[in-house]
Enzyme design. Structure first.
Site, PDB file in Angstrom:
ATOM      1  N   ASP A 120      -9.926   1.951  -3.818  1.00 39.11           N
ATOM      2  CA  ASP A 120      -8.873   1.861  -2.805  1.00 39.11           C
ATOM      3  C   ASP A 120      -7.994   3.112  -2.871  1.00 39.11           C
ATOM      4  O   ASP A 120      -8.482   4.210  -2.652  1.00 39.11           O
ATOM      5  CB  ASP A 120      -8.097   0.554  -3.017  1.00 39.11           C
ATOM      6  CG  ASP A 120      -7.363   0.085  -1.779  1.00 39.11           C
ATOM      7  OD1 ASP A 120      -6.950   0.921  -0.967  1.00 39.11           O
ATOM      8  OD2 ASP A 120      -7.174  -1.143  -1.623  1.00 39.11           O
ATOM      9  N   GLU A 152       0.840  -1.210   0.000  1.00 38.16           N
ATOM     10  CA  GLU A 152       0.000   0.000   0.000  1.00 38.16           C
ATOM     11  C   GLU A 152       0.873   1.258   0.000  1.00 38.16           C
ATOM     12  O   GLU A 152       2.077   1.194   0.207  1.00 38.16           O
ATOM     13  CB  GLU A 152      -0.891   0.028   1.257  1.00 38.16           C
ATOM     14  CG  GLU A 152      -2.310  -0.491   1.040  1.00 38.16           C
ATOM     15  CD  GLU A 152      -3.204   0.505   0.306  1.00 38.16           C
ATOM     16  OE1 GLU A 152      -2.711   1.559  -0.108  1.00 38.16           O
ATOM     17  OE2 GLU A 152      -4.398   0.214   0.156  1.00 38.16           O
ATOM     18  N   GLU A 171      -9.726  -5.463  10.305  1.00 36.44           N
ATOM     19  CA  GLU A 171     -10.531  -6.399   9.523  1.00 36.44           C
ATOM     20  C   GLU A 171     -10.441  -7.815  10.095  1.00 36.44           C
ATOM     21  O   GLU A 171      -9.394  -8.230  10.580  1.00 36.44           O
ATOM     22  CB  GLU A 171     -10.046  -6.414   8.070  1.00 36.44           C
ATOM     23  CG  GLU A 171     -10.219  -5.082   7.364  1.00 36.44           C
ATOM     24  CD  GLU A 171      -9.401  -4.987   6.095  1.00 36.44           C
ATOM     25  OE1 GLU A 171      -9.995  -4.766   5.035  1.00 36.44           O
ATOM     26  OE2 GLU A 171      -8.170  -5.139   6.179  1.00 36.44           O
TER      27      GLU A 171
END
Length: 299
Positions: free
Chosen positions: A204, A18, A121
Site C-alpha cells: 500500500d 491514508e 472499489e
C-alpha cells in the site's frame, strides 16, 4: 538495536486513513479519510484533531510552498486553504472515466505533485482492473500522464539522490523502480525491486528513510516492512495490532518517529471486536533510523 514501541496516538476509527504527512512547522500530522471525504490535521502537542470536509473521496494531501495544502479529491488536483476551508481546483484528469478516483499521491523533490488513479472499489481491493493512470501536476498546473493500465495506484517515493522513482501498483504485489530525471520529471526503465511474500499481503503506502531503504505498509498484512531496493531483500518487519495498515511516514522529533494509518472498512463485526484499534493512527518509536522531510508542491 533500540527497542521498538508501538503506540495508538489517535482513536478516531477512520474508515480508511491514508496519506500521512508530517508538517514540522505546526508539529501536526496531516492525513485523509478517503470514503469520509475528510482531510484531517492532528496536533501532536495539543492532541486535537481538525477536519475539513470535501465533496468527493479525498485520497492524498501534501504541503504547499506558498501556504496551505494540495490534495487529490475525486479526479481533481486541488488547492486547500485550511483557514477558510476553501477548495480550489487546479487540474482534472480521467474525465472520460466517471467511475475513477485518485488514490495515493506525493510531491517529488522538484515540487511536482505525483498521484495515480483507480476505479472505485465495490469492496476493499475489489474493482474493475487496469482503469487507472499515473499523473503529475507540475508547478504551472499542467498535468503529465506517465502510463495507464494501473489497477490501484499506490505508494510512491524517490531515492535520496533523486535518480530513482519508486512506485507501487498494489495488485501487482510488487514494489517497482524507474530511472528518474529530476529536471524534467521523466521516468523510464521500469523494473521490480521487491516481490511481496504471501503473508505480507497487499503493498500500500510507502516512504523512504535516511539510509535509502523503503518502508511499505502491508494492507491486510498488519505490518510495515523495511526493504533494501538495491538487493531486493526485506530487512525488517514491524507488526501492528491491526490488519489493514494502509500507509506510513516519518515525523516527530528529527523525523525519528513513524506514523502509520490504517482502515476499518470491509471488516466484519467480529473482526472489529478483535481489533478495536482498526482505523486508528499509530506511532512507532525506537526504529533506530530516521526519515526525511516531505517535499512541498511548488505551484
Amino acid at each position: 538495536m533500540s527497542s521498538i514501541k508501538i503506540e495508538c496516538v489517535l482513536r478516531e476509527n477512520y474508515r480508511c486513513g491514508e496519506s500521512p504527512v508530517w508538517e514540522e512547522a505546526s508539529k501536526c500530522l496531516l492525513f485523509v479519510d478517503i470514503p469520509s471525504k475528510t482531510v484531517c490535521r492532528w496536533d501532536s502537542i495539543s492532541n486535537r484533531v481538525q477536519r475539513v470536509g470535501v465533496d468527493a473521496p479525498v485520497s492524498s494531501v501534501a504541503l504547499r510552498q506558498s501556504g496551505g495544502y494540495v490534495a487529490t479529491i475525486g479526479t481533481k488536483f486541488c488547492a486547500l486553504n485550511w483557514e477558510d476551508q476553501s477548495v480550489f481546483i487546479l487540474a482534472m484528469v480521467d474525465e472520460d472515466k466517471k467511475n475513477n478516483r485518485f488514490n495515493d499521491g506525493k510531491v517529488d523533490p522538484a515540487g511536482r505533485y505525483f498521484a495515480g488513479t483507480m476505479a472505485e472499489e465495490t469492496a476493499p481491493a475489489v474493482l474493475e482492473r487496469h482503469q487507472g493512470s499515473l499523473y503529475s501536476l507540475f508547478p504551472d498546473h499542467s498535468v503529465k500522464k506517465y502510463f495507464d493500465q494501473v489497477d490501484i495506484s499506490n505508494g510512491l517515493d524517490w531515492s535520496l539522490d533523486h535518480k530513482i522513482f519508486y512506485y507501487i501498483d498494489s495488485l501487482s504485489y510488487t514494489v517497482d523502480a524507474f530511472d528518474y530525471d529530476l529536471p524534467t520529471g521523466q521516468i523510464s526503465n521500469r523494473r521490480t525491486v521487491y516481490k511481496m511474500e504471501k503473508d505480507e499481503q497487499i503493498p500500500d503506502g510507502m516512504c523512504i528513510d535516511v539510509e535509502g531503504k523503503l518502508w511499505v505498509a502491508c494492507y491486510n498484512g498488519g505490518r510495515v516492512i523495511r526493504l533494501d531496493p538495491e538487493t531486493g531483500k526485506r530487512l525488517q518487519t514491524v507488526k501492528l495490532p491491526v490488519d489493514k495498515t494502509t500507509s506510513c511516514c516519518f515525523g516527530g522529533k528529527d523525523y525519528s518517529e513513524m506514523y502509520v494509518t490504517c482502515a476499518r472498512d470491509g471488516m466484519s463485526a467480529e473482526g472489529l471486536l478483535r481489533q478495536p484499534d482498526a482505523g486508528n493512527i499509530f506511532k512507532i518509536t525506537g526504529l533506530g533510523v530516521k526519515g526525511i522531510a516531505p517535499y512541498s508542491y511548488a505551484g
